[in-house]
Design an enzyme around this catalytic site. Structure first.
Site, PDB file in Angstrom:
ATOM      1  N   GLU A  43       0.819  -1.202   0.000  1.00  0.00           N
ATOM      2  CA  GLU A  43       0.000   0.000   0.000  1.00  0.00           C
ATOM      3  C   GLU A  43       0.859   1.260   0.000  1.00  0.00           C
ATOM      4  OE1 GLU A  43      -4.100  -1.474   1.933  1.00  0.00           O
ATOM      5  OE2 GLU A  43      -2.545  -1.100   3.387  1.00  0.00           O
ATOM      6  N   CYS A  74       7.448  -5.217  15.486  1.00  0.00           N
ATOM      7  CA  CYS A  74       7.089  -4.290  16.567  1.00  0.00           C
ATOM      8  C   CYS A  74       5.680  -4.655  17.048  1.00  0.00           C
ATOM      9  CB  CYS A  74       7.151  -2.842  16.083  1.00  0.00           C
ATOM     10  SG  CYS A  74       8.802  -2.392  15.503  1.00  0.00           S
ATOM     11  N   CYS A  94       2.310  -2.804  15.708  1.00  0.00           N
ATOM     12  CA  CYS A  94       2.239  -2.445  14.285  1.00  0.00           C
ATOM     13  C   CYS A  94       1.570  -3.537  13.460  1.00  0.00           C
ATOM     14  CB  CYS A  94       3.656  -2.177  13.770  1.00  0.00           C
ATOM     15  SG  CYS A  94       3.736  -1.922  11.990  1.00  0.00           S
ATOM     16  N   GLY A 154       7.165  -1.907   5.922  1.00  0.00           N
ATOM     17  CA  GLY A 154       8.558  -2.334   5.849  1.00  0.00           C
ATOM     18  C   GLY A 154       9.549  -1.443   6.555  1.00  0.00           C
ATOM     19  N   GLU A 155      10.726  -2.016   6.794  1.00  0.00           N
ATOM     20  CA  GLU A 155      11.834  -1.288   7.424  1.00  0.00           C
ATOM     21  C   GLU A 155      12.831  -0.923   6.309  1.00  0.00           C
ATOM     22  OE1 GLU A 155      13.049   0.116  10.296  1.00  0.00           O
ATOM     23  OE2 GLU A 155      14.727   0.484   8.941  1.00  0.00           O
ATOM     24  N   SER A 211      12.373   6.609   7.499  1.00  0.00           N
ATOM     25  CA  SER A 211      11.975   6.333   8.882  1.00  0.00           C
ATOM     26  C   SER A 211      12.468   4.943   9.251  1.00  0.00           C
ATOM     27  CB  SER A 211      10.444   6.400   8.992  1.00  0.00           C
ATOM     28  OG  SER A 211      10.029   6.016  10.284  1.00  0.00           O
ATOM     29  N   SER A 247      12.075   5.767  14.911  1.00  0.00           N
ATOM     30  CA  SER A 247      10.922   5.290  15.682  1.00  0.00           C
ATOM     31  C   SER A 247      11.397   4.848  17.053  1.00  0.00           C
ATOM     32  CB  SER A 247      10.260   4.127  14.931  1.00  0.00           C
ATOM     33  OG  SER A 247       9.745   4.600  13.707  1.00  0.00           O
ATOM     34  N   LEU A 248      11.315   5.761  17.993  1.00  0.00           N
ATOM     35  CA  LEU A 248      11.867   5.506  19.326  1.00  0.00           C
ATOM     36  C   LEU A 248      10.843   4.774  20.206  1.00  0.00           C
ATOM     37  CD1 LEU A 248      14.441   5.986  20.905  1.00  0.00           C
ATOM     38  CD2 LEU A 248      13.564   8.239  21.550  1.00  0.00           C
ATOM     39  N   HIS A 249       9.730   5.388  20.470  1.00  0.00           N
ATOM     40  CA  HIS A 249       8.561   4.779  21.130  1.00  0.00           C
ATOM     41  C   HIS A 249       8.736   4.424  22.600  1.00  0.00           C
ATOM     42  CE1 HIS A 249       6.951   4.823  17.178  1.00  0.00           C
ATOM     43  NE2 HIS A 249       7.591   3.767  16.747  1.00  0.00           N
ATOM     44  N   ASN A 261      -2.848   3.844  16.384  1.00  0.00           N
ATOM     45  CA  ASN A 261      -3.958   3.444  15.517  1.00  0.00           C
ATOM     46  C   ASN A 261      -4.225   1.959  15.714  1.00  0.00           C
ATOM     47  OD1 ASN A 261      -4.390   5.986  14.123  1.00  0.00           O
ATOM     48  ND2 ASN A 261      -2.351   5.644  13.289  1.00  0.00           N
ATOM     49  N   CYS A 269      -0.875   5.601  10.106  1.00  0.00           N
ATOM     50  CA  CYS A 269       0.393   4.956  10.495  1.00  0.00           C
ATOM     51  C   CYS A 269       0.135   3.594  11.107  1.00  0.00           C
ATOM     52  CB  CYS A 269       1.087   5.776  11.587  1.00  0.00           C
ATOM     53  SG  CYS A 269       1.867   7.223  11.015  1.00  0.00           S
TER      54      CYS A 269
END
Ligand code: SAH
Ligand code: SF4
Length: 370
Positions: free
Chosen positions: A96, A120, A123, A169-170, A201, A223-225, A302, A345
């Site tokens: 997508e 993660c 996600c 994806g990473e 990212s 992407s710390l989180h 989300n 996201c």
């Protein structure tokens, strides 16, 4: 005459590679620039229409090359103007791509892999598993398709002003192909975007982050989180391999490497109710990023089917953000866009055939330092 799958897909070649391709045909380097202008600036993919290439060269190109695009399986429009395309990559896989229009900019959010192996815990893409990397041509094609569709819909030539690798994806786990695609996005004869308008990212693949710093210093989002290893180990499992201290050192280095002023890193922080959203977490976060030029993006979580997490309340997010502001850190709460079409996201899913168990894949990816 060559059969279809032996033809080179020219979307996967950046300018130096395209010049090499033309050199092998006995042609001058300027042919690469001509072709790129047709493909990226005029959205032309038929060699026959590329009139300044000459008849003989056009015939040769038809024989050995192509501009192959993915099929558009679905196009959805959100009530807020966000648009999402489901693109068919092969019989088993689709990905997508999302366009998010804003007042003064149009951001295209693209995918770098079919699924993601990083797993993660919050996600949807990660939960789905991983199948394969996208080729450089498949990454570039997302921009081509979106640009062409937006042009057809709005009659605007340049609706896409920014590109972010925040889809499926990473990106740093598919380093080589992402790098080629970045070259096409930045090239004056490609999409001609400036480095600050193209963002990679990452969840924190440190070795490739260090490579990116020296090879293509585009804007960086991390992407710390979580502000400590105990929590980040759970939310972002790659942290067990490259813990926070290592990641922060790489971030400092990334900024140091830039020859441009006002460079900063964006730290992304998903707001998960009761998990990482207390004022103690905010304080710990502020201390962690204190000496790094940065801004923080708070992303309201989300939800997706089957998740155990919940979004922090608006009040909690506001209080968290205020604490960071009071510590002098620019903090923005990202507006949720396109959630009515599952385009926000972490909601991107596509269709992924998870061929190999995620954990095994992740180990493999960590071993391969491209
Ligand atoms: N793999 C890369 C880029 C794609 S994810 C990365 O992790 O950075 C883009 C952003 O969406 C990341 O910051 C990611 O952590 C965030 N994200 C993932 N799932 C989410 C969810 N369910 N809600 C909100 N943000 C999410
Ligand atoms: Fe992969 Fe990013 Fe999702 Fe983590 S957040 S699973 S790295 S896409």
């Amino acid at each position: 005459m060559a059969v279809n799958d032996t033809k080179v897909n020219l979307l996967g070649l950046d300018r130096p590679a395209l010049e090499g391709f033309f050199a092998a045909l006995g042609e001058k380097p300027f042919r690469a620039r001509q072709l790129m202008q047709w493909v990226y600036q005029r959205s032309v993919t038929e060699f026959d229409a590329m009139t300044d290439l000459g008849k003989t060269l056009r015939a040769t190109l038809k024989d050995c090359a192509e501009i192959r695009l993915p099929g558009v399986m679905n196009e959805q429009l959100s009530s807020d103007g966000t648009r999402k395309w489901l693109l068919c990559m092969d019989a088993a896989n689709s990905i997508e791509t999302v366009f998010i229009p804003d007042q003064e900019r149009g951001t295209l959010c693209i995918s770098s892999q079919v699924g993601c192996a990083m797993d993660c815990s919050f996600c949807a893409t990660g939960k789905q598993g991983f199948n394969r990397n996208l080729s450089a041509a498949e990454i570039v094609a997302q921009v081509w398709v979106a640009n062409q569709r937006l042009g057809a819909i709005h009659g605007v030539e340049r609706a896409i002003t920014n590109i972010v690798f925040m889809g499926m994806g990473e990106p740093l786990a598919n380093y080589k192909h992402v790098l080629t695609a970045l070259h096409v996005f930045l090239d004056d004869f490609g999409y001609g975007l400036s480095k600050r308008r193209v963002t990679v990212s990452t969840s924190g693949l440190v070795p490739n982050l260090n490579k990116l710093a020296t090879e293509c210093d585009v804007a960086l989002a991390v992407s710390l989180h979580a502000p400590n290893d105990a929590l980040r180990d759970v939310l972002v499992p790659i942290n067990r391999v490259h813990p926070i201290a290592e990641l922060m050192a790489a971030c400092r280095e990334y900024v140091r490497n830039q020859d441009r002023s006002h460079v900063h890193i964006t730290f992304e922080y998903v707001m998960l109710a009761g998990v990482n959203d207390s004022l103690d977490h905010a304080q710990e976060l502020a201390e962690l990023v204190r000496d790094i030029p940065c801004k923080i993006n708070l992303i309201p979580f989300n939800a997706f089917p089957g998740t155990e997490y919940q979004r922090s309340s608006d009040e909690v997010i506001e209080r968290f953000g205020e604490h960071l502001w009071n510590k002098g850190i620019v903090t923005i709460t990202r507006r949720t866009r396109g959630d009515d079409i599952d385009a926000a996201c972490g909601q991107l899913a596509g269709k992924v055939q998870d061929r190999i168990r995620r954990e095994q894949r992740m180990r493999e990816q960590l071993e391969v330092r491209v």
